[in-house]
Write a protein that holds these residues in place. Sequence first.
Motif, PDB file in Angstrom:
ATOM      1  N   PRO A  27     -29.248  23.927  33.657  1.00 57.84           N
ATOM      2  CA  PRO A  27     -28.811  24.483  34.942  1.00 57.84           C
ATOM      3  C   PRO A  27     -29.734  25.584  35.461  1.00 57.84           C
ATOM      4  N   GLY A  49     -38.602  31.064  31.046  1.00 58.69           N
ATOM      5  CA  GLY A  49     -37.679  29.947  31.303  1.00 58.69           C
ATOM      6  C   GLY A  49     -37.752  29.505  32.752  1.00 58.69           C
ATOM      7  N   SER A  50     -38.784  28.697  33.073  1.00 58.32           N
ATOM      8  CA  SER A  50     -38.975  28.257  34.467  1.00 58.32           C
ATOM      9  C   SER A  50     -37.959  27.202  34.879  1.00 58.32           C
ATOM     10  N   GLY A  74     -38.100  25.164  38.168  1.00 56.89           N
ATOM     11  CA  GLY A  74     -38.725  26.103  39.104  1.00 56.89           C
ATOM     12  C   GLY A  74     -37.824  26.602  40.215  1.00 56.89           C
ATOM     13  N   TYR A  75     -36.508  26.382  40.087  1.00 53.87           N
ATOM     14  CA  TYR A  75     -35.629  26.853  41.167  1.00 53.87           C
ATOM     15  C   TYR A  75     -35.664  28.382  41.267  1.00 53.87           C
ATOM     16  N   ASP A  78     -42.565  28.120  30.351  1.00 55.04           N
ATOM     17  CA  ASP A  78     -41.581  27.157  29.834  1.00 55.04           C
ATOM     18  C   ASP A  78     -42.253  26.332  28.743  1.00 55.04           C
ATOM     19  N   ASN A  79     -41.480  25.937  27.751  1.00 51.78           N
ATOM     20  CA  ASN A  79     -42.089  25.222  26.625  1.00 51.78           C
ATOM     21  C   ASN A  79     -41.821  23.721  26.654  1.00 51.78           C
ATOM     22  N   HIS A  80     -41.202  23.245  27.732  1.00 54.41           N
ATOM     23  CA  HIS A  80     -40.844  21.830  27.804  1.00 54.41           C
ATOM     24  C   HIS A  80     -41.868  21.137  28.702  1.00 54.41           C
ATOM     25  N   PHE A 140     -37.797  38.655  33.958  1.00 52.90           N
ATOM     26  CA  PHE A 140     -36.549  37.899  34.137  1.00 52.90           C
ATOM     27  C   PHE A 140     -36.445  36.860  33.024  1.00 52.90           C
TER      28      PHE A 140
HETATM   29  C1  LIG Z   1     -31.731  27.468  31.944  1.00 51.30           C
HETATM   30  S1  LIG Z   1     -33.335  26.754  32.010  1.00 51.30           S
HETATM   31  C2  LIG Z   1     -34.185  27.793  33.175  1.00 51.30           C
HETATM   32  C3  LIG Z   1     -33.707  27.597  34.577  1.00 51.30           C
HETATM   33  C4  LIG Z   1     -34.531  28.338  35.605  1.00 51.30           C
HETATM   34  N1  LIG Z   1     -34.664  29.758  35.293  1.00 51.30           N
HETATM   35  C5  LIG Z   1     -33.902  28.202  36.984  1.00 51.30           C
HETATM   36  O1  LIG Z   1     -32.988  28.988  37.297  1.00 51.30           O
HETATM   37  O2  LIG Z   1     -34.295  27.316  37.732  1.00 51.30           O
HETATM   38  C6  LIG Z   1     -34.033  27.292  30.494  1.00 51.30           C
HETATM   39  C7  LIG Z   1     -35.477  26.849  30.289  1.00 51.30           C
HETATM   40  O3  LIG Z   1     -36.010  27.582  29.177  1.00 51.30           O
HETATM   41  C8  LIG Z   1     -36.916  26.762  28.483  1.00 51.30           C
HETATM   42  N2  LIG Z   1     -37.066  27.298  27.123  1.00 51.30           N
HETATM   43  C9  LIG Z   1     -36.162  27.288  26.114  1.00 51.30           C
HETATM   44  N3  LIG Z   1     -36.657  27.899  25.024  1.00 51.30           N
HETATM   45  C10 LIG Z   1     -37.916  28.329  25.350  1.00 51.30           C
HETATM   46  C11 LIG Z   1     -38.941  29.006  24.651  1.00 51.30           C
HETATM   47  N4  LIG Z   1     -38.780  29.376  23.385  1.00 51.30           N
HETATM   48  N5  LIG Z   1     -40.084  29.300  25.310  1.00 51.30           N
HETATM   49  C12 LIG Z   1     -40.262  28.914  26.604  1.00 51.30           C
HETATM   50  N6  LIG Z   1     -39.326  28.246  27.308  1.00 51.30           N
HETATM   51  C13 LIG Z   1     -38.164  27.948  26.699  1.00 51.30           C
HETATM   52  C14 LIG Z   1     -36.303  25.373  28.566  1.00 51.30           C
HETATM   53  O4  LIG Z   1     -37.295  24.368  28.425  1.00 51.30           O
HETATM   54  C15 LIG Z   1     -35.645  25.382  29.939  1.00 51.30           C
HETATM   55  O5  LIG Z   1     -36.450  24.744  30.918  1.00 51.30           O
END
Ligand SMILES: C[S@@+](CC[C@H](N)C(=O)[O-])C[C@H]1O[C@@H](n2cnc3c(N)ncnc32)[C@H](O)[C@@H]1O
Length: 207
Positions: free
Chosen positions: A33, A59-60, A63-64, A84-86, A128
């Motif tokens: 989400p 946590g991109s 990109g929203y 982001d790591n995905h 953030f």
């Molecule tokens: C909740 S989503 C981010 C949503 C985004 N901030 C938005 O509001 O559009 C969490 C993201 O954190 C990334 N993530 C999780 N663990 C991570 C890590 N250790 N390093 C970098 N990214 C990570 C995931 O791949 C995921 O895309």
Amino acid sequence: MDYFDYLRSFIKRDSFFIKELESASLGRDDIQPSVEPELGKFLGLIIRLINAKRVLEIGSGVGYSTLWLGEGVKATGGKVVTIDNHERTHKEVVRNIATAGLDNWVEKKLGNAEDIIDKLSGGWDIVFQDAGKYLYPLLHERIVNITRRGGLIIADDTLFKVNPEVRKGLGDHVDKYNKMVFSDSRLYSTILSVGHGVTVSLKKGNE
Ligand SMILES: C[S@@+](CC[C@H](N)C(=O)[O-])C[C@H]1O[C@@H](n2cnc3c(N)ncnc32)[C@H](O)[C@@H]1O
């Protein structure tokens, strides 16, 4: 009109593409989400308020939230670095930032935040956090160190502990984080009841 319809009726999106990405993400179950529009607007407001020029996002997603941050630094003449790591998610964020015309204001990094953060210089105006909740307590000390005095550390989903719909482990991570933040004498903090909770901490100056 319910509570959220009313609230959101006032939240003008900062670009046409923010609204488009919201609609495109609706009903997708292959992505995590995004932040709520009112939190996106809050981030845009805070960037303008403190004239933030260096913004770090952990946590991109697709990109929203990055779009809101990107529009903010476009207004201040600053830059966002988002991590982001995905791999698939990263590809989407690269595409979305380009479509939004924000390439000059947003640098996208692929990798684990816990590794990348050690390679970054300090002096961030805003950090953030919205990645894995286990990262919040893990990265706390490093994030305080790289945030400038007078800068802000903002963490999303920090009321998960008291949300019965959220897995207990996630709640425990954010609870640990809140306890660290609120007992940290370098910070001046509050929790906003926006979305799933947002902890906002000011790194105090030399008072
Ligand atoms: C909740 S989503 C981010 C949503 C985004 N901030 C938005 O509001 O559009 C969490 C993201 O954190 C990334 N993530 C999780 N663990 C991570 C890590 N250790 N390093 C970098 N990214 C990570 C995931 O791949 C995921 O895309």
